[in-house]
Design an enzyme around this catalytic site. Structure first.
Site, PDB file in Angstrom:
ATOM      1  N   TRP A  63      32.861  18.230 -39.365  1.00 13.81           N
ATOM      2  CA  TRP A  63      32.471  19.576 -38.057  1.00 13.81           C
ATOM      3  C   TRP A  63      30.913  19.824 -39.253  1.00 13.81           C
ATOM      4  O   TRP A  63      30.668  20.351 -38.489  1.00 13.81           O
ATOM      5  CB  TRP A  63      33.655  20.167 -38.752  1.00 13.81           C
ATOM      6  CG  TRP A  63      33.843  21.592 -38.409  1.00 13.81           C
ATOM      7  CD1 TRP A  63      33.259  22.573 -39.624  1.00 13.81           C
ATOM      8  CD2 TRP A  63      33.784  21.984 -36.853  1.00 13.81           C
ATOM      9  NE1 TRP A  63      33.519  23.709 -38.916  1.00 13.81           N
ATOM     10  CE2 TRP A  63      34.417  23.128 -37.748  1.00 13.81           C
ATOM     11  CE3 TRP A  63      34.304  20.887 -36.426  1.00 13.81           C
ATOM     12  CZ2 TRP A  63      34.193  24.157 -36.244  1.00 13.81           C
ATOM     13  CZ3 TRP A  63      34.466  22.146 -34.727  1.00 13.81           C
ATOM     14  CH2 TRP A  63      34.687  23.015 -34.651  1.00 13.81           C
ATOM     15  N   GLN A  66      24.727  20.442 -36.598  1.00  9.55           N
ATOM     16  CA  GLN A  66      23.334  20.618 -35.484  1.00  9.55           C
ATOM     17  C   GLN A  66      23.296  21.740 -34.573  1.00  9.55           C
ATOM     18  O   GLN A  66      22.489  22.016 -33.838  1.00  9.55           O
ATOM     19  CB  GLN A  66      23.666  19.196 -35.064  1.00  9.55           C
ATOM     20  CG  GLN A  66      23.893  17.728 -35.169  1.00  9.55           C
ATOM     21  CD  GLN A  66      21.967  17.928 -35.470  1.00  9.55           C
ATOM     22  OE1 GLN A  66      21.324  18.135 -36.592  1.00  9.55           O
ATOM     23  NE2 GLN A  66      21.630  17.277 -35.169  1.00  9.55           N
ATOM     24  N   GLU A 114     -44.546   9.109 -22.884  1.00  8.85           N
ATOM     25  CA  GLU A 114     -44.458   9.970 -23.122  1.00  8.85           C
ATOM     26  C   GLU A 114     -45.352  10.487 -23.210  1.00  8.85           C
ATOM     27  O   GLU A 114     -45.757  11.981 -23.666  1.00  8.85           O
ATOM     28  CB  GLU A 114     -43.453   9.638 -24.867  1.00  8.85           C
ATOM     29  CG  GLU A 114     -41.884   8.774 -25.012  1.00  8.85           C
ATOM     30  CD  GLU A 114     -41.453  10.492 -23.985  1.00  8.85           C
ATOM     31  OE1 GLU A 114     -41.389  11.707 -23.665  1.00  8.85           O
ATOM     32  OE2 GLU A 114     -40.298   9.351 -23.459  1.00  8.85           O
TER      33      GLU A 114
END
Length: 625
Positions: free
Chosen positions: A119, A125, A417
């Site tokens: 119980w 829960q 570059e």
């Protein structure tokens, strides 16, 4: 101490089961020496039984050789007493006493205990479920704990105007009578606007540290859930908590997650996000006044916010938190180097000038990367070399020294570059070249770093044209040297094309089309972003736009070609030095770009060749390659 009901119930149930198992085991053990009644009678007839003890229908006894036995009487046998007497068996009698585990009291206690445990477990829960259901609509806002690192305005640099705006809010919360005496009202909301990483969240933490009042902080996405009504419930709960602790501050980070303009989504006007926004609007400026509750919010997408959220009476004050200028970057660097061992050669002003466009987060990352690099080099302090290496890492990504590039591709990258750098040197408004490298970083095989002399906020048409020429300089250098092109200029072409199209369509810089803006961005898109651009011009105009974009690109290509064709020898010299040293910067780079460099050292030779002419430098380059 808090008792865990679930664990208590579980342990109790296990204990009961163990007791039942023990009782059954003991009862079973009693019957290990059982014999039948026929065997018992036969043993009496053979005078093997010594003594017996009769308790109701059980007979316990021992044989003359000392063995115990148990007999269960199947029926009433009137001859048994006479047989026992005739064969001299000692007979005892006793009342049956049941074990404690067999008593009615224990059986009742066991039943009640198991029922109570089950119980309690079920009720617990159910309570948890109800509690979770009730908590689902509670606000997820957190408050600053005492053990949190306190942040003040002294820890925030580069945003002095924003700090001043927020200081007024802090002063009002500390001393409201000073403002109320003049009839002034505190702003109900302060909206921090700016790009990512500029310190909006840090500013809000500084407000909390300075105000010394309760500070609630939450993300905009924490309001929205898949269940209808949860977001609105959380907004109500948040403001109810704030009213109880007024004066206080509520900070909502990334408010655009919940404050997007209504009616732009597929869910219509009744989806969960819009209900949450409606509740937020009511709480900020409804019939119920929130005296002493100031809402501070931050976003980098003010364009998608609902107009009702931005009107006076809700967000009364908008504070722009933008990328810092050179003075702000210097202040931010001072904050982040505090507490770190810095070498004597560190010059924060130089670093501030070399980091244009960096946000506060970028500068923090820069200092942290420098500290990590110094630790890897086993240094006791952070030097200028680590900080400059960190700038390269933040801008272009980490070095990828493990990537193997063959000599042919290295030479192509070096000329590419060098072409960028040489064109940038010759363009009148281009930013000065700070560094050239053919070491792979991130996704780039090489890079040319240009840094502006000072921060600028307006860009001239001549500067944009020079940028296009510089971007195309790499492709031109490859063509001049190898009479071929590669895929290395892909990103350069994308950026140059984007600049040219913006000049024509957004900036009205086309001589052919005039000062007109073409295309209109759609603001109300489902995802809240400008994913598409509406064409508000004809096909004929579209062809003219394409022609103008192409014309700008070709003009930039020809300008770069003119420069590099004239400086072929210097291009070869710079490429040779790049192949040898891999990175060029500082005085050496300036001498090369100015044509003042007169000595070339070859890496695979111990000799240093003095060359007074560029032809000698080219010869050394060809020998080296």
């Amino acid at each position: 101490m808090k008792i865990n009901i679930k664990k208590l119930a579980l342990f109790s149930l296990i204990a009961v089961l163990l007791l039942l198992f023990a009782a059954n085991f003991r009862a079973a053990k009693k019957h290990d020496n059982r014999i039948t009644y026929t065997q018992f009678v036969a043993s009496i007839s053979k005078d093997k039984v010594d003594q017996v003890k009769i308790v109701k229908d059980e007979i316990r006894g021992t044989t003359r050789d000392g063995k115990e036995f148990l007999v269960i009487m199947p029926f009433e046998d009137g001859r048994l007493p006479q047989m026992l007497e005739q064969h001299g068996v000692n007979v005892e009698g006793a009342r049956q006493q049941a074990g404690w585990w067999e008593t009615p009291l224990f059986q009742m206690f066991l039943f009640v205990g198991v029922f109570a445990i089950l119980w309690l477990f079920i009720i617990r829960q159910a309570q948890n479920s109800n509690s979770q259901a009730m908590m689902f609509g509670r606000s997820r806002a957190k408050t600053l704990a005492e053990n949190w690192e306190k942040v003040t305005f002294d820890d925030v640099a580069g945003v002095e105007e924003a700090k001043q705006e927020l200081r007024e809010v802090v002063d009002f919360l500390k001393d409201r009578q000073k403002f109320q005496a003049l009839g002034a009202k505190i702003p109900k909301g302060v909206l921090l606007l700016g790009p990512p990483g500029c310190g909006k969240t840090l500013l809000s933490r500084a407000v909390a540290g300075e105000a010394e009042v309760p500070f609630f902080y939450i993300s905009g996405s924490d309001f929205v859930e898949m269940f209808v009504g949860v977001g609105a419930s959380r907004v109500r709960d948040l403001f109810n908590q704030a009213k109880e602790k007024a004066p206080c501050i509520i900070f909502i980070d990334e408010i655009d997650a919940v404050g997007r303009q209504r009616g732009t989504g597929l869910g219509g006007g009744h989806d969960e996000r819009e209900q949450t926004l409606n509740q937020l609007l009511v709480e900020m400026d409804g019939f119920d006044a929130n005296l002493g509750v100031v809402l501070v919010a931050a976003t980098n997408r003010p364009d998608v916010l609902d107009p009702a959220l931005l009107r006076p009476g809700r967000f009364d004050r908008r504070v722009i938190v933008d990328n810092p200028d050179v003075v702000g970057r210097n202040g931010i660097l001072k904050v982040h180097v505090k507490g770190k061992p810095m070498a004597e050669d560190v010059d924060l002003e130089v670093l501030a000038r070399r980091t244009p466009g960096f946000s506060g987060a970028d500068l923090a990352n820069l200092v942290n990367e420098a500290a990590l690099l110094a630790a890897r080099r086993d240094r006791a302090d952070i030097s200028m070399a680590e900080l400059e290496a960190s700038i390269d890492k933040v801008i272009a990504g980490p070095e990828r020294k493990s990537r193997l590039i063959n000599e042919r591709e290295r030479e192509i990258i070096a000329f590419h570059e060098a072409g960028h750098a040489l064109v940038a040197k010759q363009m009148p408004t281009a930013d000065p070249v700070h560094k050239i490298s053919i070491l792979p970083r991130g996704m780039a095989l090489g890079y040319t770093m240009q840094l502006p002399v000072e921060d600028t906020y307006l860009t001239a048409k001549t500067h944009l044209k020079d940028q296009i020429a510089v971007l195309l300089g790499g492709r031109v250098a490859e063509t001049l040297r190898f009479d071929d092109v590669t895929t290395g200029a892909q990103n350069d072409l994308e950026r140059a094309t984007a600049i040219a199209r913006q000049m024509v369509c957004a900036f009205g810089m086309s001589d052919e089309l005039g000062p007109v803006t073409f295309g209109r961005k759609q603001g109300q898109v489902f995802l809240g972003r400008d994913l598409v651009e509406e064409r508000n011009y004809s096909e004929e105009v579209a062809r003219k736009i394409d022609a103008e974009v192409k014309s700008l690109l070709l003009e930039g290509y020809e300008r770069a070609n003119t420069v590099l064709a004239k400086e072929k020898d210097l291009l070869a010299l710079i490429s040779a030095q790049l192949l040898e040293k891999e990175t060029l910067e500082g005085e050496l780079l300036e001498e090369l770009l100015d044509g003042r460099y007169v000595s070339v050292s070859v890496s695979d030779s111990a000799d240093t060749v003095e060359a007074g002419t560029v032809e000698a430098a080219e010869a050394m380059h060809e020998e080296n390659s």
